[in-house]
Structure formats: structure tokens, C-alpha cells
Design an enzyme around this catalytic site. Structure first.
Site, short mmCIF file in Angstrom:
data_model
loop_
_atom_site.label_atom_id
_atom_site.label_comp_id
_atom_site.label_asym_id
_atom_site.label_seq_id
_atom_site.Cartn_x
_atom_site.Cartn_y
_atom_site.Cartn_z
N ASP A 22 0.83 -1.21 0.00
CA ASP A 22 0.00 0.00 0.00
C ASP A 22 0.87 1.26 0.00
OD1 ASP A 22 -2.33 1.45 -0.01
OD2 ASP A 22 -2.74 1.19 2.12
N HIS A 39 2.45 3.43 -9.04
CA HIS A 39 2.26 2.00 -9.26
C HIS A 39 3.45 1.41 -10.02
CE1 HIS A 39 -1.61 2.22 -7.50
NE2 HIS A 39 -2.18 2.91 -8.47
N LEU A 133 10.27 -20.78 -4.54
CA LEU A 133 9.36 -19.83 -3.89
C LEU A 133 7.98 -19.98 -4.53
CD1 LEU A 133 8.73 -17.26 -2.11
CD2 LEU A 133 9.34 -15.91 -4.13
C1 IPE Z 1 -5.32 -2.66 -0.19
O1 IPE Z 1 -5.00 -1.33 -0.36
C2 IPE Z 1 -5.35 -3.33 -1.53
C3 IPE Z 1 -4.05 -3.52 -2.17
C4 IPE Z 1 -2.89 -3.20 -1.66
C5 IPE Z 1 -4.10 -4.13 -3.47
P1 IPE Z 1 -6.14 -0.21 -0.53
O2 IPE Z 1 -5.42 1.08 -0.70
O3 IPE Z 1 -7.08 -0.59 -1.59
O4 IPE Z 1 -6.88 -0.28 0.88
P2 IPE Z 1 -7.76 0.82 1.63
O5 IPE Z 1 -8.71 1.39 0.64
O6 IPE Z 1 -6.82 1.87 2.13
O7 IPE Z 1 -8.39 0.08 2.75
C1 IPE Z 2 -1.47 0.28 -3.32
O1 IPE Z 2 -1.26 1.65 -3.39
C2 IPE Z 2 -1.68 -0.34 -4.69
C3 IPE Z 2 -3.06 -0.75 -4.97
C4 IPE Z 2 -4.08 -0.71 -4.16
C5 IPE Z 2 -3.32 -1.24 -6.30
P1 IPE Z 2 -2.46 2.66 -3.39
O2 IPE Z 2 -2.82 2.98 -4.79
O3 IPE Z 2 -3.58 2.20 -2.54
O4 IPE Z 2 -1.77 3.93 -2.72
P2 IPE Z 2 -2.43 4.95 -1.70
O5 IPE Z 2 -2.97 4.16 -0.56
O6 IPE Z 2 -3.50 5.67 -2.45
O7 IPE Z 2 -1.31 5.84 -1.29
MG MG Z 3 -4.03 2.43 -0.60
#
Ligand code: IPE
Ligand code: IPE
Ligand code: MG
Length: 248
Positions: A22, A39, A133
Site C-alpha cells: 500500500d 504503481h 518460492l
Molecule cells: C489494499 O489497499 C489493496 C491492495 C494493496 C491491493 P487499498 O489502498 O485498496 O486499501 P484501503 O482502501 O486503504 O483500505
Molecule cells: C497500493 O497503493 C496499490 C493498490 C491498491 C493497487 P495505493 O494505490 O492504494 O496507494 P495509496 O494508498 O493511495 O497511497
Molecule cells: Mg491504498
């Protein structure tokens, strides 16, 4: 015995590490870049983390790449994330295969573009005999969806209620055959599970760090594993030391 690149005994190494990758968006925002650049940077980091996992000798790695809730993001971001998965398979598969990584997918493939589904299935097939792995990619994955799917299949198979046990449910999940995660790492500081492995995480240890995913490096990974090694996993009981002392 200790692992060559880690200062912890092998028996204190988690068998299965799961990661909520995240903070890509905030990483990009903090640099004045578009979210998709975050990303991309996150994907670069994933490659390093997979290498480190192999090096540390962890056998199972599960990564949360796209949740069932992430469909709710702006269409350009969803499209970009789909493209990234395709691009990663195109560019990394040969190398991952060479390194002995077995790719698996958890979640539902149905909603992805047919060409992408095919690529994922081909990658799974190509790497199915690798065993250095096991890499579970959670893509279009949701913990509730996984449990609903398991219940549907249990009912379709006509399993009598008295045969439904903890073990049976586990066998009907997308993660069938994979041990529960010992350690779950969440980057970027949120203190929530976000629908990830909600059944399997019953007794997982957590490591949450404010570091955004693209900056989560091998040194911090090592710290997470060392922190895990020092934990006392009681599973609702008392610690073995205390137990021995009280029975002395
Ligand atoms: C969790 O992150 C999903 C992934 C890392 C793929 P999100 O950014 O979607 O989660 P929330 O919305 O903060 O709970
Ligand atoms: C995690 O990073 C990746 C996915 C959920 C695909 P985010 O896109 O949720 O990044 P933040 O949480 O908005 O910073
Ligand atoms: Mg996120």
C-alpha cells in the site's frame, strides 16, 4: 542454524509472508507525480522484494496487487493497473521462472480481459513445477468473495453440515494447500485488513510500517523478519516458558 543473509535462526523464519503493498498513490503525490507513476515504482520494488524473499529463504509469498474493491477507482487507474500486470508478466516471467519461482493466482480471473486471463494461466502453467518460492498473486482478490466462493462450492459438492470443519473450509479457499501466513506486512501505515486473507490471518503476526510501498527495501524487510522472530506466538495459550515455570 542461521540463514546466510539473515541474523535469525532458520526455525524462526516465517514460512509464509503476505504483503499489503500500500501507499503507491501517496508516494507519487509526495513527488508531484501521477498515481500511475507510483504503481510503476511499486512494481519495480516488487521485483526487488521477490528477489530478497528468495534470498532470505522464505518459501511462500503472497502479494495483494488488486482488491475486489479497487474496481471502484477511476477507470484510467484500473486500466493502468491491468496494463501493469500484463507488462510484469511479459517482462519478468522468464527471469522468475529461471529463479525457480512458482506463480499462482488467488482471486477471480473472470473479470479480467480474456488476453490477460490467458497470460496469467500460461504463466501458472509454465512455472508449475518450480519450488524455490511459491508466489501467490492476489489480483481481483477479496477475502469475503473467497469465503462466499468456498461456501458455494461446499454446497455444490453436497458436503453434509457435520463434515464442515476448519480444515475443510481451508481446502475450499483460493489458498488451498498453502499454509496460513505467519507474517503480514502492511506498508504506508493503515491499521486495517482491507479484505485481505480474512480467514487465513486468524493468527498471523503483523508488521505495519509508515514507509510507502515503493520505498520498502530489503533492509526494512530484514527488520520485519527479525521483529517477527522475536515474537511470542501464543495462539490463545500461555507461553511455553510460563507454562513450564507454573508446572515446575
Ligand atoms: C489494499 O489497499 C489493496 C491492495 C494493496 C491491493 P487499498 O489502498 O485498496 O486499501 P484501503 O482502501 O486503504 O483500505
Ligand atoms: C497500493 O497503493 C496499490 C493498490 C491498491 C493497487 P495505493 O494505490 O492504494 O496507494 P495509496 O494508498 O493511495 O497511497
Ligand atoms: Mg491504498
Amino acid at each position: 542454524m542461521t540463514n546466510s543473509s539473515l541474523n535469525i535462526p532458520t526455525d524462526k523464519l516465517p514460512r509464509h509472508v503476505a504483503m499489503i503493498m500500500d501507499g503507491n498513490g501517496r508516494w507519487a503525490l509526495s513527488r508531484g507525480l501521477p498515481r500511475l507513476a507510483g504503481h510503476k515504482a511499486g512494481t519495480e520494488n516488487l521485483r526487488r522484494v521477490i528477489r530478497a524473499t528468495v534470498e532470505f529463504g522464505v518459501k511462500y509469498l503472497t502479494i495483494y496487487a488488486f482488491s475486489t474493491e479497487n474496481w471502484g477507482r477511476p477507470p484510467e487507474e484500473v486500466k493502468g493497473l491491468m496494463y501493469i500486470l500484463e507488462d510484469v508478466i511479459d517482462r519478468e516471467l522468464a527471469e522468475l521462472n529461471k529463479e525457480g519461482v512458482q506463480l499462482r493466482h488467488i482471486g477471480r480471473l473472470e473479470r479480467l480481459a480474456p488476453t490477460l486471463q490467458e497470460k496469467v494461466l500460461d504463466a501458472i502453467d509454465l512455472t508449475k513445477n518450480n519450488d524455490r518460492l511459491i508466489l501467490n498473486v492476489a489480483f481481483n482478490y477479496g477475502g469475503r468473495d473467497e469465503i462466499v466462493n468456498a461456501i458455494q462450492n461446499i454446497m455444490k459438492d453436497g458436503i453434509p453440515p457435520e463434515d464442515v470443519t476448519d480444515e475443510l473450509v481451508s481446502r475450499y479457499l483460493y489458498t488451498a494447500g498453502v499454509p496460513d501466513p505467519d507474517l503480514i506486512i502492511r506498508t504506508s501505515g493503515e491499521l486495517r485488513i482491507s479484505n485481505f486473507l480474512i480467514w487465513q490471518a486468524a493468527y498471523s503476526e503483523w508488521y505495519v510500517t509508515p514507509t510507502y510501498w515503493p520505498d520498502f527495501d530489503k533492509e526494512e524487510y530484514r527488520r520485519a523478519l527479525e521483529t517477527f522472530a522475536a515474537r511470542d506466538r501464543r495462539y490463545g495459550k500461555v507461553s511455553s516458558k510460563e507454562y513450564e515455570a507454573s508446572n515446575a
